[in-house]
Design an enzyme around this catalytic site. Structure first.
Site, PDB file in Angstrom:
ATOM      1  N   ASP A   1      -1.323  36.945 -15.631  1.00 55.02           N
ATOM      2  CA  ASP A   1      -2.297  36.181 -14.866  1.00 55.02           C
ATOM      3  C   ASP A   1      -3.725  36.415 -15.344  1.00 55.02           C
ATOM      4  O   ASP A   1      -4.215  37.548 -15.367  1.00 55.02           O
ATOM      5  CB  ASP A   1      -2.183  36.549 -13.382  1.00 55.02           C
ATOM      6  CG  ASP A   1      -3.037  35.652 -12.499  1.00 55.02           C
ATOM      7  OD1 ASP A   1      -3.002  34.428 -12.703  1.00 55.02           O
ATOM      8  OD2 ASP A   1      -3.730  36.187 -11.619  1.00 55.02           O
TER       9      ASP A   1
ATOM     10  N   ARG B   1       0.811  -1.209   0.000  1.00 57.75           N
ATOM     11  CA  ARG B   1       0.000   0.000   0.000  1.00 57.75           C
ATOM     12  C   ARG B   1       0.849   1.266   0.000  1.00 57.75           C
ATOM     13  O   ARG B   1       0.564   2.219  -0.736  1.00 57.75           O
ATOM     14  CB  ARG B   1      -0.963  -0.014   1.190  1.00 57.75           C
ATOM     15  CG  ARG B   1      -1.843   1.227   1.341  1.00 57.75           C
ATOM     16  CD  ARG B   1      -2.447   1.735   0.038  1.00 57.75           C
ATOM     17  NE  ARG B   1      -3.089   0.698  -0.749  1.00 57.75           N
ATOM     18  CZ  ARG B   1      -3.296   0.764  -2.051  1.00 57.75           C
ATOM     19  NH1 ARG B   1      -2.876   1.816  -2.742  1.00 57.75           N
ATOM     20  NH2 ARG B   1      -3.893  -0.217  -2.690  1.00 57.75           N
TER      21      ARG B   1
ATOM     22  N   LYS C   1       3.973  39.136  -6.480  1.00 53.02           N
ATOM     23  CA  LYS C   1       2.581  38.890  -6.796  1.00 53.02           C
ATOM     24  C   LYS C   1       1.713  40.080  -6.400  1.00 53.02           C
ATOM     25  O   LYS C   1       2.198  41.083  -5.875  1.00 53.02           O
ATOM     26  CB  LYS C   1       2.118  37.604  -6.116  1.00 53.02           C
ATOM     27  CG  LYS C   1       2.891  36.372  -6.622  1.00 53.02           C
ATOM     28  CD  LYS C   1       2.474  35.105  -5.931  1.00 53.02           C
ATOM     29  CE  LYS C   1       1.092  34.655  -6.334  1.00 53.02           C
ATOM     30  NZ  LYS C   1       1.029  34.227  -7.746  1.00 53.02           N
TER      31      LYS C   1
ATOM     32  N   LYS D   1       2.001  24.840  -5.664  1.00 47.67           N
ATOM     33  CA  LYS D   1       0.769  24.231  -5.149  1.00 47.67           C
ATOM     34  C   LYS D   1       0.935  22.716  -5.125  1.00 47.67           C
ATOM     35  O   LYS D   1       0.358  21.975  -5.921  1.00 47.67           O
ATOM     36  CB  LYS D   1      -0.427  24.648  -6.004  1.00 47.67           C
ATOM     37  CG  LYS D   1      -0.702  26.150  -5.948  1.00 47.67           C
ATOM     38  CD  LYS D   1      -1.826  26.550  -6.886  1.00 47.67           C
ATOM     39  CE  LYS D   1      -2.064  28.051  -6.854  1.00 47.67           C
ATOM     40  NZ  LYS D   1      -3.106  28.481  -7.807  1.00 47.67           N
TER      41      LYS D   1
ATOM     42  N   GLU E   1       4.097  39.500 -11.374  1.00 44.39           N
ATOM     43  CA  GLU E   1       2.753  39.125 -11.815  1.00 44.39           C
ATOM     44  C   GLU E   1       1.978  40.388 -12.188  1.00 44.39           C
ATOM     45  O   GLU E   1       1.932  41.349 -11.418  1.00 44.39           O
ATOM     46  CB  GLU E   1       2.023  38.386 -10.694  1.00 44.39           C
ATOM     47  CG  GLU E   1       0.589  38.009 -11.048  1.00 44.39           C
ATOM     48  CD  GLU E   1      -0.144  37.407  -9.865  1.00 44.39           C
ATOM     49  OE1 GLU E   1      -0.435  36.208  -9.899  1.00 44.39           O
ATOM     50  OE2 GLU E   1      -0.415  38.146  -8.899  1.00 44.39           O
TER      51      GLU E   1
END
Length: 282
Positions: A221, A103, A170, A138, A200
């Site tokens: 973006d 597993r 960002k 992410k 960004e």
């Protein structure tokens, strides 16, 4: 592109921790009760879906941590495209070790192969264009190095690995700094000459301002296809262009056709489905 293997230093502690989580305090009481200690077995890792394989050495590590006597013969190495029924590898050794490690080995292998498969779907979608598919931060906590390896196995490339290897300014950085200008100026004053700076932007006006200040890359973006075309023309090769937002196998071709250098997608690591791989008796 050559797929360099992962160092065991990156995955062995993760595999060990996963095995400890599964074995608990008493070990595999089911297998220990049913399977004699001296019994051997040979099992086959087989694909049950179409996909791309990644993580075989991680799976090998899981079995061999249970018993160093386990042997794995790989038939379809990482990066291979497989179809249902294809044998990926054969594993032989003490039956108890194979069943106890099954597993944990499959959890890693199916997860990483799912990331590779998702990445490959985008790579195929942009084939024939200059665009390269890249991942993001992410990722599953603790599995970043492994999932970014799986992206490479699927034909993609890696964005930054963490907050410390490049500057990415960002929208919230810009808001806190009081504008693109102050944010870029502070970044340039803070980092060394080898550190790249990416900004960004959401609009062509922001792009114009950023380009005037001299940057290495620009993240476009959630722009429309027309705005992406204009943005690429404005950049004119003075910086690397990266498009992000709403990237799927259906939308990627149009995004790539605008001439961007990179297309980043977070879902290939945070939301890709595991590839169905089974461990079957031979």
């Amino acid at each position: 592109m050559t797929l360099n293997p992962l160092s065991p230093l990156l995955y062995e502690p993760l595999v060990r921790m996963a095995l400890l989580e599964d074995l608990g305090r008493a070990g595999d009481i089911t297998t220990d009760a049913i399977v004699p200690a001296e019994q051997g077995a040979s099992l086959g890792l087989r694909a049950r879906q179409h996909g791309v394989i990644a993580g075989l050495e991680v799976a090998r590590c899981a079995f061999q941590l249970v018993s160093p006597a386990v042997r794995m013969e790989i038939e379809r190495p990482d990066g291979s495209v497989v179809a249902p029924g294809d044998t990926i590898a054969t594993i032989s050794g003490p039956a108890r070790a194979l069943l106890t490690g099954e597993r944990t080995a499959l959890n890693f292998l199916c997860r990483l192969s799912g990331v590779a498969t998702a990445t490959a779907s985008l790579v195929v979608a942009v084939k024939g264009t200059r665009a390269q598919i890249v991942c993001t931060r992410k990722t599953t906590p603790g599995l970043r190095a492994l999932e970014k390896y799986a992206v490479r196995a699927g034909g993609g490339a890696n964005h930054r690995f963490g907050l410390d290897d490049a500057v990415l300014i960002k929208d919230n950085h810009i808001a806190v700094a009081g504008g693109i200008g102050p944010a870029i100026a502070r970044a340039k004053a803070h980092v060394g000459h080898l550190v790249k700076i990416e900004v960004e932007v959401d609009t062509l006006a922001q792009l114009e301002e950023a380009l005037a200040l001299g940057i290495d890359a620009v993240l476009l973006d959630n722009m429309t296809i027309e705005d992406l075309r204009q943005a690429v023309a404005m950049v004119g090769g003075k910086a690397i262009t990266e498009a992000s937002g709403r990237v799927t196998a259906a939308t990627a071709p149009a995004i790539a056709a605008t001439g961007v250098d990179l297309i980043s997608a977070g879902w290939i690591t945070h939301s890709s489905a595991a590839l169905d791989i089974g461990l079957d008796h031979l």
